[in-house]
Design a protein around this motif. Structure first.
Motif, short mmCIF file in Angstrom:
data_model
loop_
_atom_site.label_atom_id
_atom_site.label_comp_id
_atom_site.label_asym_id
_atom_site.label_seq_id
_atom_site.Cartn_x
_atom_site.Cartn_y
_atom_site.Cartn_z
N LEU A 188 98.28 61.10 44.14
CA LEU A 188 98.30 62.28 42.64
C LEU A 188 97.40 61.20 42.05
O LEU A 188 96.26 61.69 42.10
CB LEU A 188 99.29 63.33 41.98
N ARG A 189 98.10 60.57 41.71
CA ARG A 189 97.33 59.61 40.75
C ARG A 189 96.03 59.00 41.22
O ARG A 189 95.03 58.38 40.64
CB ARG A 189 98.17 58.02 40.02
N ALA A 190 96.33 58.50 42.26
CA ALA A 190 94.54 57.68 43.63
C ALA A 190 93.97 59.11 43.24
O ALA A 190 92.66 58.39 43.43
CB ALA A 190 95.58 56.91 45.06
N VAL A 191 94.16 59.95 43.17
CA VAL A 191 93.13 61.07 43.65
C VAL A 191 92.03 61.85 42.44
O VAL A 191 91.20 61.54 42.32
CB VAL A 191 93.40 62.53 44.28
N LEU A 192 93.21 61.27 41.44
CA LEU A 192 92.85 61.75 39.93
C LEU A 192 92.14 60.47 39.50
O LEU A 192 91.12 60.86 38.69
CB LEU A 192 94.19 62.17 38.81
N LEU B 184 91.32 48.89 38.57
CA LEU B 184 92.37 49.02 37.07
C LEU B 184 92.52 50.87 37.40
O LEU B 184 91.36 51.26 38.15
CB LEU B 184 90.63 48.82 36.28
N GLN B 185 93.19 51.45 36.39
CA GLN B 185 93.42 53.26 37.12
C GLN B 185 93.27 53.14 35.07
O GLN B 185 93.38 52.18 34.47
CB GLN B 185 94.91 52.82 37.13
N PHE B 186 93.24 54.69 34.72
CA PHE B 186 93.25 54.89 33.54
C PHE B 186 94.43 55.11 33.16
O PHE B 186 96.59 54.98 34.03
CB PHE B 186 93.02 56.97 33.97
N ASN B 187 94.55 54.78 31.91
CA ASN B 187 95.75 54.82 31.25
C ASN B 187 96.17 56.12 30.46
O ASN B 187 97.71 56.27 31.43
CB ASN B 187 95.90 53.96 29.85
N GLN B 188 95.86 57.28 30.55
CA GLN B 188 96.34 58.42 29.93
C GLN B 188 95.01 59.14 30.77
O GLN B 188 93.96 58.80 30.29
CB GLN B 188 96.38 58.17 28.85
N ILE B 189 95.83 60.18 30.53
CA ILE B 189 94.73 61.52 31.22
C ILE B 189 95.24 63.01 31.37
O ILE B 189 96.49 63.00 30.07
CB ILE B 189 94.94 61.57 32.71
N GLU C 291 97.01 74.90 44.82
CA GLU C 291 96.31 74.39 43.60
C GLU C 291 95.95 73.21 43.36
O GLU C 291 95.14 72.67 44.60
CB GLU C 291 98.09 73.69 42.84
N MET C 292 95.04 73.44 42.16
CA MET C 292 94.27 72.00 41.86
C MET C 292 94.58 71.42 40.41
O MET C 292 95.41 72.24 39.61
CB MET C 292 92.73 72.80 42.37
N PHE C 293 93.47 70.54 40.13
CA PHE C 293 93.25 70.23 38.94
C PHE C 293 92.15 69.67 38.37
O PHE C 293 90.88 69.67 39.19
CB PHE C 293 94.25 68.11 38.97
N LEU C 294 91.77 69.98 37.12
CA LEU C 294 90.66 70.00 36.35
C LEU C 294 90.38 68.52 35.18
O LEU C 294 91.70 68.89 34.63
CB LEU C 294 89.89 70.53 35.07
N VAL C 295 90.48 66.90 35.99
CA VAL C 295 90.04 66.42 34.69
C VAL C 295 89.60 66.50 33.63
O VAL C 295 88.28 67.32 33.29
CB VAL C 295 90.00 65.34 35.25
N ASN C 296 90.03 66.38 32.22
CA ASN C 296 89.76 66.80 31.51
C ASN C 296 88.91 65.82 30.73
O ASN C 296 88.14 65.26 30.12
CB ASN C 296 90.63 67.92 29.85
N LEU C 297 89.48 64.29 30.95
CA LEU C 297 89.42 63.61 29.65
C LEU C 297 90.56 61.88 30.20
O LEU C 297 91.58 62.72 30.09
CB LEU C 297 89.13 63.45 28.84
N LYS C 298 89.56 61.17 31.05
CA LYS C 298 90.56 60.15 31.47
C LYS C 298 90.44 59.07 30.68
O LYS C 298 89.80 58.72 29.82
CB LYS C 298 90.78 59.76 32.57
N SER C 299 91.23 58.44 30.22
CA SER C 299 91.35 56.87 28.85
C SER C 299 91.74 55.99 28.87
O SER C 299 92.59 56.32 29.56
CB SER C 299 91.64 57.56 27.25
N GLY C 300 91.19 55.09 28.45
CA GLY C 300 92.34 53.24 28.34
C GLY C 300 91.86 53.27 29.63
O GLY C 300 91.37 53.45 31.10
N LYS D 190 101.21 60.15 30.86
CA LYS D 190 100.34 58.45 31.63
C LYS D 190 100.57 58.46 32.54
O LYS D 190 101.25 59.00 33.67
CB LYS D 190 101.45 57.91 30.81
N SER D 191 99.71 56.98 33.17
CA SER D 191 99.18 57.20 34.42
C SER D 191 100.41 56.78 35.37
O SER D 191 100.82 57.41 36.02
CB SER D 191 98.62 55.64 34.17
N GLU D 192 101.60 55.76 34.39
CA GLU D 192 103.07 55.78 35.58
C GLU D 192 103.82 56.88 35.16
O GLU D 192 104.77 57.10 36.52
CB GLU D 192 103.78 54.64 34.99
N GLN D 193 103.73 57.67 35.27
CA GLN D 193 104.36 59.21 34.48
C GLN D 193 103.62 60.01 36.32
O GLN D 193 104.15 61.69 36.83
CB GLN D 193 103.70 60.31 33.96
N LEU D 194 102.93 59.93 36.81
CA LEU D 194 102.04 60.59 37.34
C LEU D 194 102.32 60.10 39.16
O LEU D 194 102.77 58.60 39.32
CB LEU D 194 100.91 60.19 38.25
#
Length: 276
Positions: free
Chosen positions: A201-205, A153-158, A224-233, A193-197
């Protein structure tokens, strides 16, 4: 003090010293001791109980014994090449890496010893997997995916923040103090959205918890790096989109199984003495 009294006192001191030595050792594996201090330290690092820590250390000693038995070595060229690779992955040259290690209070000679140990371990595991002949087919992967959909399962939005800098150090400072602001670091707030990544990178997130940073990535233009604020769905992707990920998951499971069986057999034959 008479000679007799002196002799008795001497024997008592020897017995006491021996008792201290025995009490300081948890186990001996193929003539290699595991100290109580090492056991305690390992349990703290692994955040586990002493039983699991002891099993970890027994495996470490069995690895060393097997490396010695198979006469596995790491030559100077292999060590140098490995250090070059570590430096490149850190965005440094070898001299900069050496200076960074020393500045952190680490003995560079000990660092090289650890690199050599890692190379020997890699060779040992290559030898183990060579005989295992692990083969994962797309058909087996698809069947596993259909039987275990919850695992993929993957997140829907981030919602996340992207940090961009010319220096790795700048991003490491942000990681150490997330509320700090640095002029040399550019930020960008993203909502996707998940499919936009991109798949990697999506796997890392997907593995990064909310409120956490990803690792630092080196790019052609800097870091570069990313801060995950909120994953939903939640969304279950099509098998075709993550076939390689599913096959990699199964392959890793099979590797773990092969390693466990290999060391269980070694442990059954090994000379192990428990002293506590």
């Amino acid at each position: 003090m008479s000679k007799k009294i002196f002799f008795v006192a001497f024997l008592l001191s020897l017995n006491f010293a021996f008792a201290q030595m025995v009490n300081g050792i948890a186990a001996v594996v193929e003539n290699e001791p595991i100290t109580l201090h090492e056991l305690y330290k390992t349990s703290q690092i692994l955040k586990t109980d002493e039983r699991n820590a002891l099993n970890f250390l027994i495996k470490d000693r069995l690895e060393k014994a097997q490396i010695k038995a198979l006469k596995i070595e790491a030559n100077d060229f292999e060590i140098s090449e490995k250090i070059k690779k570590i430096a490149q992955e850190s965005g440094l040259n070898v001299s900069q890496l050496r200076n960074t290690i020393i500045s952190q209070g680490v003995d560079y000679a000990k660092f090289k010893e650890d690199v050599a140990k890692g190379i020997k371990q890699e060779k040992l595991y290559q030898n183990i997997f060579k005989d295992a002949r692990i083969n994962v087919t797309p058909e087996a992967a698809k069947a596993y995916f259909e039987q275990n959909p919850q695992m993929f399962l993957q997140f829907n939005q981030i919602k996340m923040t992207r940090y961009i800098a010319q220096s790795r150090d700048s991003l490491e400072m942000i990681q150490a103090s997330p509320m700090s602001m640095r002029q040399e670091v550019n930020t960008e707030n993203l909502e996707l959205k998940s499919e936009q990544l991109p798949p990697q990178l999506r796997a890392v997130l997907n593995r990064t918890p909310n409120g956490s940073f990803t690792q630092i990535f080196q790019t052609p233009s800097g870091f570069e790096m990313f801060l995950v604020n909120l994953k939903s769905g939640e969304v279950l992707p099509n098998f075709q989109d993550i076939q390689n990920e599913v096959m990699s998951t199964i392959y890793n499971f099979e590797q773990d199984r092969v390693v466990t069986e290999y060391f269980n057999k070694l442990r059954a034959k090994a000379d192990i003495k428990y002293l506590r």
